[in-house]
Scaffold this active site. Structure first.
Site, short mmCIF file in Angstrom:
data_model
loop_
_atom_site.label_atom_id
_atom_site.label_comp_id
_atom_site.label_asym_id
_atom_site.label_seq_id
_atom_site.Cartn_x
_atom_site.Cartn_y
_atom_site.Cartn_z
N LYS A 1 0.85 -1.19 0.00
CA LYS A 1 0.00 0.00 0.00
C LYS A 1 0.88 1.24 0.00
O LYS A 1 1.78 1.38 0.84
CB LYS A 1 -0.85 0.01 1.27
O1 G3P Z 1 -8.18 1.16 4.61
C1 G3P Z 1 -8.76 2.43 4.76
C2 G3P Z 1 -9.75 2.43 5.85
O2 G3P Z 1 -9.20 1.77 6.97
C3 G3P Z 1 -10.28 3.76 6.25
O3 G3P Z 1 -11.51 3.51 6.82
O4 G3P Z 1 -13.43 3.83 8.27
O5 G3P Z 1 -11.20 4.79 8.92
O6 G3P Z 1 -12.51 5.78 7.07
P1 G3P Z 1 -12.19 4.54 7.82
#
Ligand code: G3P
Length: 177
Positions: A83
């Site tokens: 990533k």
């Molecule tokens: O991989 C990206 C993800 O973890 C972000 O998710 O829910 O923190 O916006 P969130």
């Protein structure tokens, strides 16, 4: 449609995998830190559970740092996808890593042109953050729609991992696209 479970918790990964709902896994440094375990140990364990793409993220900000970290991560297991953040240095690193045969997931995609640039750099996957856009009163799913159209227009092989998924509608709409 593939499902990627976004966690570094091996119990959750096992549970999803036992239902056939884990085609792959995405992690980030925060998710791994939350588990309080050694980074490499967790990544290797995840690779033993799920036979699919496993995203592990670099933390360096400069191109050369990212490339060096990516080579080490890619050496851990054949299924590792590195990533890389959507920055100028990230694009340079993506281009180089693609040339070396290392798979990449360009993350922190917030606009369709970022997704286009990532595809041009050779990204294997891009991760548009739909939930984070919704948080800002923007339309996260519209971003996915735009990326799908652009990638279809120009026959890019880059796959879209809809990220920052917050609700079933995000899954449904993505599946329909
Ligand atoms: O991989 C990206 C993800 O973890 C972000 O998710 O829910 O923190 O916006 P969130």
């Amino acid at each position: 449609m593939k499902f990627f479970i976004d966690t570094a918790n091996v119990d959750e990964i096992r549970e999803a995998n036992s239902m056939g709902m884990a085609d792959g896994v995405t992690t980030n440094p925060s998710l791994i830190a939350k588990e309080g375990r050694d980074f490499e140990e967790v990544i290797k364990e995840i690779c033993e559970i799920v036979d699919g793409p496993i995203s592990a993220e670099v933390i360096g900000l400069k191109k050369d740092e990212m490339v060096e970290e990516a080579r080490q991560l890619a050496g851990l297991h054949k299924n590792i996808v590195v990533k890389i953040p959507m920055t100028v240095d990230g694009l340079k690193a993506t281009r180089q890593l693609t040339g070396e045969g290392i798979k990449t997931n360009v993350t922190l995609i917030f606009s369709p042109l970022q997704a286009l640039m990532a595809a041009k750099a050779g990204a294997t996957y891009v991760s548009p953050f739909v939930g984070r856009l919704d948080d800002l009163s923007q339309d996260g799913l519209q971003l996915v729609e735009q990326i799908v159209e652009i990638y279809c227009n120009y026959a890019y092989n880059t796959e879209i991992i809809v990220a920052s998924v917050r609700n079933p509608l995000h899954v449904l709409e993505s599946a329909m696209m």
